[in-house]
Design a protein around this motif. Sequence first.
Motif, mmCIF file in Angstrom:
data_model
loop_
_atom_site.group_PDB
_atom_site.id
_atom_site.type_symbol
_atom_site.label_atom_id
_atom_site.label_comp_id
_atom_site.label_asym_id
_atom_site.label_seq_id
_atom_site.Cartn_x
_atom_site.Cartn_y
_atom_site.Cartn_z
ATOM 1 N N TYR A 148 18.582 0.292 -27.510
ATOM 2 C CA TYR A 148 19.918 -0.289 -27.641
ATOM 3 C C TYR A 148 20.918 0.441 -26.754
ATOM 4 N N ALA A 149 20.816 1.767 -26.736
ATOM 5 C CA ALA A 149 21.728 2.548 -25.895
ATOM 6 C C ALA A 149 21.513 2.205 -24.423
ATOM 7 N N ALA A 150 20.256 2.052 -24.034
ATOM 8 C CA ALA A 150 19.960 1.726 -22.637
ATOM 9 C C ALA A 150 20.505 0.344 -22.285
ATOM 10 N N ALA A 151 20.321 -0.632 -23.183
ATOM 11 C CA ALA A 151 20.816 -1.987 -22.920
ATOM 12 C C ALA A 151 22.343 -2.006 -22.860
ATOM 13 N N ALA A 152 22.988 -1.270 -23.762
ATOM 14 C CA ALA A 152 24.461 -1.222 -23.773
ATOM 15 C C ALA A 152 24.978 -0.617 -22.471
ATOM 16 N N GLN A 153 24.350 0.474 -22.049
ATOM 17 C CA GLN A 153 24.796 1.140 -20.830
ATOM 18 C C GLN A 153 24.653 0.230 -19.614
ATOM 19 N N ARG A 154 23.518 -0.489 -19.565
ATOM 20 C CA ARG A 154 23.273 -1.384 -18.441
ATOM 21 C C ARG A 154 24.338 -2.482 -18.389
ATOM 22 N N LEU A 155 24.592 -3.124 -19.534
ATOM 23 C CA LEU A 155 25.579 -4.217 -19.549
ATOM 24 C C LEU A 155 26.971 -3.708 -19.185
ATOM 25 N N VAL A 156 27.345 -2.575 -19.752
ATOM 26 C CA VAL A 156 28.699 -2.065 -19.511
ATOM 27 C C VAL A 156 28.875 -1.645 -18.060
ATOM 28 N N SER A 157 27.920 -0.884 -17.526
ATOM 29 C CA SER A 157 28.148 -0.356 -16.181
ATOM 30 C C SER A 157 27.872 -1.391 -15.101
ATOM 31 N N GLU A 158 26.914 -2.316 -15.347
ATOM 32 C CA GLU A 158 26.582 -3.261 -14.274
ATOM 33 C C GLU A 158 27.372 -4.553 -14.342
ATOM 34 N N VAL A 159 27.836 -4.924 -15.536
ATOM 35 C CA VAL A 159 28.494 -6.229 -15.662
ATOM 36 C C VAL A 159 29.955 -6.102 -16.077
ATOM 37 N N GLU A 160 30.204 -5.455 -17.231
ATOM 38 C CA GLU A 160 31.534 -5.549 -17.802
ATOM 39 C C GLU A 160 32.612 -4.796 -17.050
ATOM 40 N N MET A 161 32.307 -3.564 -16.642
ATOM 41 C CA MET A 161 33.350 -2.751 -16.027
ATOM 42 C C MET A 161 33.844 -3.337 -14.713
ATOM 43 N N ASP A 162 32.943 -4.050 -14.023
ATOM 44 C CA ASP A 162 33.348 -4.607 -12.732
ATOM 45 C C ASP A 162 34.355 -5.744 -12.885
ATOM 46 N N THR A 163 34.497 -6.254 -14.115
ATOM 47 C CA THR A 163 35.453 -7.353 -14.295
ATOM 48 C C THR A 163 36.842 -6.827 -14.650
ATOM 49 N N ILE A 164 36.970 -5.505 -14.834
ATOM 50 C CA ILE A 164 38.284 -4.959 -15.228
ATOM 51 C C ILE A 164 39.079 -4.535 -13.997
ATOM 52 N N PRO A 165 40.260 -5.124 -13.806
ATOM 53 C CA PRO A 165 41.068 -4.805 -12.629
ATOM 54 C C PRO A 165 41.822 -3.489 -12.799
ATOM 55 N N PHE A 166 41.136 -2.364 -12.536
ATOM 56 C CA PHE A 166 41.745 -1.053 -12.769
ATOM 57 C C PHE A 166 42.918 -0.770 -11.831
ATOM 58 N N ASP A 167 42.992 -1.472 -10.690
ATOM 59 C CA ASP A 167 44.043 -1.163 -9.731
ATOM 60 C C ASP A 167 45.282 -2.030 -9.916
ATOM 61 N N GLY A 168 45.228 -2.992 -10.836
ATOM 62 C CA GLY A 168 46.387 -3.837 -11.089
ATOM 63 C C GLY A 168 47.315 -3.210 -12.121
#
Lengths: 211, 211
Positions: A148-168
């Motif tokens: 579960y930890a491995a799956a969570a890490q994969r989804l968060v780092s490969e998919v979710e974080m890239d959708t957050i506009p940190f520079d806006g």
Amino acid sequence: MRISELSTRTGVAIPTIKYYLREGLLHSGEQVAATRAEYDDSHLRRLRLIRALLEVGRLPVAAIKKIIEAVEDESLPVHNLLGTAQYALGPVVEPEPGAEWQAARAQVDRLIEERGWSVAAEAPARNELTQTLVRLRQLGLSTDLTPYAAAAQRLVSEVEMDTIPFDGPRETAVEAMVLGTVLFGRAFDTLRRLAHESESAHRLLLRPPPS
Amino acid sequence: MRISELSTRTGVAIPTIKYYLREGLLHSGEQVAATRAEYDDSHLRRLRLIRALLEVGRLPVAAIKKIIEAVEDESLPVHNLLGTAQYALGPVVEPEPGAEWQAARAQVDRLIEERGWSVAAEAPARNELTQTLVRLRQLGLSTDLTPYAAAAQRLVSEVEMDTIPFDGPRETAVEAMVLGTVLFGRAFDTLRRLAHESESAHRLLLRPPPS
């Protein structure tokens, strides 16, 4: 726009909008006459945020209020802001006395360390995960959370974080993070139940007859 | 054992146990005297199930009751039993009128078909996922659920299903399935929030200075 248009465009009833205004979940409109306030796109966005957190996230109003206060506190650096919002998303779990709790908490801390995660010692999710582990152990279920930890890490780092506009603008980043956490979390939970139904159908109904 | 020992061993207060007995969540003990009933391991197990569903799963008592009724209905084949239990785990989401809902529902049905999942047309999770998709779209977030569906399928088929004793007594199988769904679901959600905190720390606090 007037409050009536705000209501039509968001599907939120006018008395409910007034309740959010009184509770401080929604910022006031611009008072353009004694009995008329003018609302704009920021109110539309905020109402959609509240509705998603309530309906899909099923968060209590108090938790939504904490998230919104963090969004509005301009003095908070973005990382602290994300932390505050994140911390408001989970329930508050009090530690239980006894060795069972301590052993489970140690397992949680070890898991976080082994994955190399940077997580504050006071993050409430540590106790929340500890409670789940204690229950898993009491019920005789597996307490290996590695997949579960491995799956969570994969989804968060490969998919979710890239959708957050940190520079806006900070408000945009935190909204994206909170909404993503809640909505994709709900989506994943539902997909898992669909996969369960399918797997049990395959194993129980469609399996080959015993030879 | 007496009710007092049942209370001590499960951490559930005696008035709460009596409430579960009245509500039919817990089956009666064996009446050994006018004022004394005798409880056994089946009561211990049941109380642990109820407690996990309430505290960790945060399910309403009505949903827990439906699950327990399904467990106790001996005429239900195991697959239907799993379905009933599974269906009680999610909230009931009513379809909304309009083209937006229809488009999202079609996307859900397509996703299930593309993955080759065997899921009943009336499974409530279809509407639940549709609601989440509608909200994602309204908020301008990504509606690509493929990575989540793939991760859910992997966890369910490679990890979770193997822990369910399909060949044992039906009560054991459904308990394992319900508890696994709830407890591992909660664990995954918490792990995802921990991974979020860590990723945002890395991206915002620990990133190299701009060159």
